[in-house]
Design a protein around this motif. Sequence first.
Motif, PDB file in Angstrom:
ATOM      1  N   GLU A   1       1.212  -1.283   0.157  1.00 24.25           N
ATOM      2  CA  GLU A   1      -0.551  -0.319   0.069  1.00 24.25           C
ATOM      3  C   GLU A   1       0.985   1.265   0.028  1.00 24.25           C
ATOM      4  O   GLU A   1       0.352   2.010  -1.174  1.00 24.25           O
ATOM      5  N   LEU A   2       2.052   1.338   0.779  1.00 25.08           N
ATOM      6  CA  LEU A   2       3.026   2.346   0.694  1.00 25.08           C
ATOM      7  C   LEU A   2       3.544   2.445  -1.056  1.00 25.08           C
ATOM      8  O   LEU A   2       3.762   3.619  -1.060  1.00 25.08           O
ATOM      9  N   MET A   3       3.972   1.702  -0.989  1.00 22.46           N
ATOM     10  CA  MET A   3       4.767   1.586  -2.351  1.00 22.46           C
ATOM     11  C   MET A   3       3.677   2.762  -3.440  1.00 22.46           C
ATOM     12  O   MET A   3       4.299   2.623  -4.181  1.00 22.46           O
ATOM     13  N   ARG A   4       2.654   1.206  -3.435  1.00 21.80           N
ATOM     14  CA  ARG A   4       1.719   1.652  -4.348  1.00 21.80           C
ATOM     15  C   ARG A   4       1.596   3.442  -4.452  1.00 21.80           C
ATOM     16  O   ARG A   4       0.901   3.808  -5.443  1.00 21.80           O
ATOM     17  N   SER A   5       1.130   3.834  -2.784  1.00 19.56           N
ATOM     18  CA  SER A   5       0.437   5.417  -3.020  1.00 19.56           C
ATOM     19  C   SER A   5       1.603   6.263  -3.137  1.00 19.56           C
ATOM     20  O   SER A   5       1.273   7.295  -4.069  1.00 19.56           O
ATOM     21  N   ILE A   6       3.114   5.735  -3.305  1.00 17.04           N
ATOM     22  CA  ILE A   6       4.096   6.586  -3.430  1.00 17.04           C
ATOM     23  C   ILE A   6       4.684   6.610  -5.356  1.00 17.04           C
ATOM     24  O   ILE A   6       3.747   8.087  -5.636  1.00 17.04           O
ATOM     25  N   PHE A   7       3.807   5.200  -5.810  1.00 19.48           N
ATOM     26  CA  PHE A   7       3.970   5.543  -6.740  1.00 19.48           C
ATOM     27  C   PHE A   7       2.749   5.934  -7.600  1.00 19.48           C
ATOM     28  O   PHE A   7       1.998   5.517  -8.376  1.00 19.48           O
ATOM     29  N   GLY A   8       2.893   7.418  -7.893  1.00 22.16           N
ATOM     30  CA  GLY A   8       1.545   7.513  -8.543  1.00 22.16           C
ATOM     31  C   GLY A   8       0.030   8.090  -8.395  1.00 22.16           C
ATOM     32  O   GLY A   8      -0.951   8.155  -7.703  1.00 22.16           O
ATOM     33  N   LYS A   9       0.224   7.786  -6.169  1.00 21.30           N
ATOM     34  CA  LYS A   9      -0.971   8.020  -5.168  1.00 21.30           C
ATOM     35  C   LYS A   9      -2.366   7.208  -5.960  1.00 21.30           C
ATOM     36  O   LYS A   9      -2.717   6.923  -6.006  1.00 21.30           O
ATOM     37  N   ASN A  10      -1.549   5.491  -6.598  1.00 20.83           N
ATOM     38  CA  ASN A  10      -2.634   4.923  -7.389  1.00 20.83           C
ATOM     39  C   ASN A  10      -2.923   3.457  -6.499  1.00 20.83           C
ATOM     40  O   ASN A  10      -3.208   2.619  -6.749  1.00 20.83           O
ATOM     41  N   TYR A  11      -3.294   3.771  -4.837  1.00 20.73           N
ATOM     42  CA  TYR A  11      -3.318   3.246  -4.176  1.00 20.73           C
ATOM     43  C   TYR A  11      -3.970   4.246  -2.301  1.00 20.73           C
ATOM     44  O   TYR A  11      -3.309   4.906  -2.413  1.00 20.73           O
TER      45      TYR A  11
END
Length: 511
Positions: A307-317
């Motif tokens: 969740e942390l990584m996806r949200s950093i990657f373009g607020k993808n989560y």
Amino acid sequence: MENNSFILQMQGITKEFPGVKALDDVNLSVRKGTIHAICGENGAGKSTLMKVLSGVYPYGTYDGKIIYMGQEMKFRNIKESEAAGIAIIHQELTMIPELSITENIFMGNEIVRRGLIDWTEEKKRTYEILKKVGLSINPDILIKHLGVGQQQLVEIAKALSKNVKLLILDEPTSALNEADSENLLNLMTELKNKGITCIMISHKLNEIAAVSDAVTVIRDGHTVESYDVEAGKVDEDKIIKAMVGRAIENRYPEHKPKMGKVIFEVSDWCVEDPDVEGRMVCKNASFNVRAGEIVGFAGLMGAGRTELMRSIFGKNYGIYRGGKIKIKGHEVKINSVESAIKHGLAYVPEDRKVLGLNLLDSIRKTVVAANLDKIKKNGLLDLNLEKKAAEEYRKSLKIKTSNVEAGVTTLSGGNQQKVVLSKWMFTEPDILILDEPTRGIDVGAKYEIYKLIHQLADEGKAVILVSSELPELLGMADRIYTIFEGTITGELLSSEADQEVLMKKMTITSN
């Protein structure tokens, strides 16, 4: 000790899949009216064992015996194990969201009078069943309008309506917030007092410690230890040792890092769960990565790493609730995947089939998919450049295929993963996030991917490595952050860390 005090004895259970022994002579004895915890790392065989018990893997597909309530059982499917009073509540909830609570609870065993469903009676009974799990809500509410915690209680209520004697909860709190988790643990204790036996699969040691009467540890498909405990007095260190205690051979290539300046910084990052209001999946996460450094993230399933990584990657989560990102010292706003790629970020997702690959594409098309600008000439795609790029990666990553025109689906898991890596390397990122890059890959292919990760770091890239395998993090990362329930609980140089220290920080909020 007389056997009739055991509701369940699984004896010498062995289950093989092509090329893999998932369970090897596993034994499990569960006493009537107790809460029995089963723990072990991801992939240790816990869920496979429960699938054998419930008939998902029917009698005849495994070796060993299941003795339940004093008799040998030969379940051919889930219906038979449910009829015997065994119910599993899975991590992935199985309710139909568009139907009401009543319809879900009585699906498949409707109360029928004179050929018609007796809705009044069904609703009355649903209301009574819900009370047993502490829910006083209208039985007409659609499942999709309930929070995850309430949905789980409805699943348990449904099991109770079928007169369950043995209730199995698979990672029951991985998606719940703290209040719902506590509520669920209290409910388990109440059910136990009413004579219902519970098996809880969990790797949250604080929960195991709070409610279990016995613990069984499974490691690499074997039962390592099984013993009674007193609820509230569990020796967490003993469980951790049993979960991870194995020798690590030399599975990681030698590597001397060449580190530069900090080029990626995240501070006070907060993200709310998109499905559960008020549940934070990232709580004030702050970390940094240097050029040429491999930084590991350790946490159990549901801890919030992806969740942390996806949200950093373009607020993808999730729902962004605050925090800053700096790249090379400058604050940047990254609100989409496109802008993440433009800012030099790449993300190789954990689930390569769903998020990483278009399974209809060829290798050639996949490699260039995330950076088409690079192969354009006068605004048009240059197919020769595309082919050349794909060929280069096929050779340098040793992708086992005769031809880059081959479909991605024709490749093995390890080779598919190399194609996904190629696709992101082609974007020439400065910061590369690898989420479980070696999951489901054999040892030989792992070694090649490790060498590739070292090569990327040596080119001066900042590499973030998320992995559930502690030996992998200790063998590959220069520094490791631990995450538990959305909070970063520790930061260690891997040269100073070991599996037990990490496991402790991954299972306990405050140290």
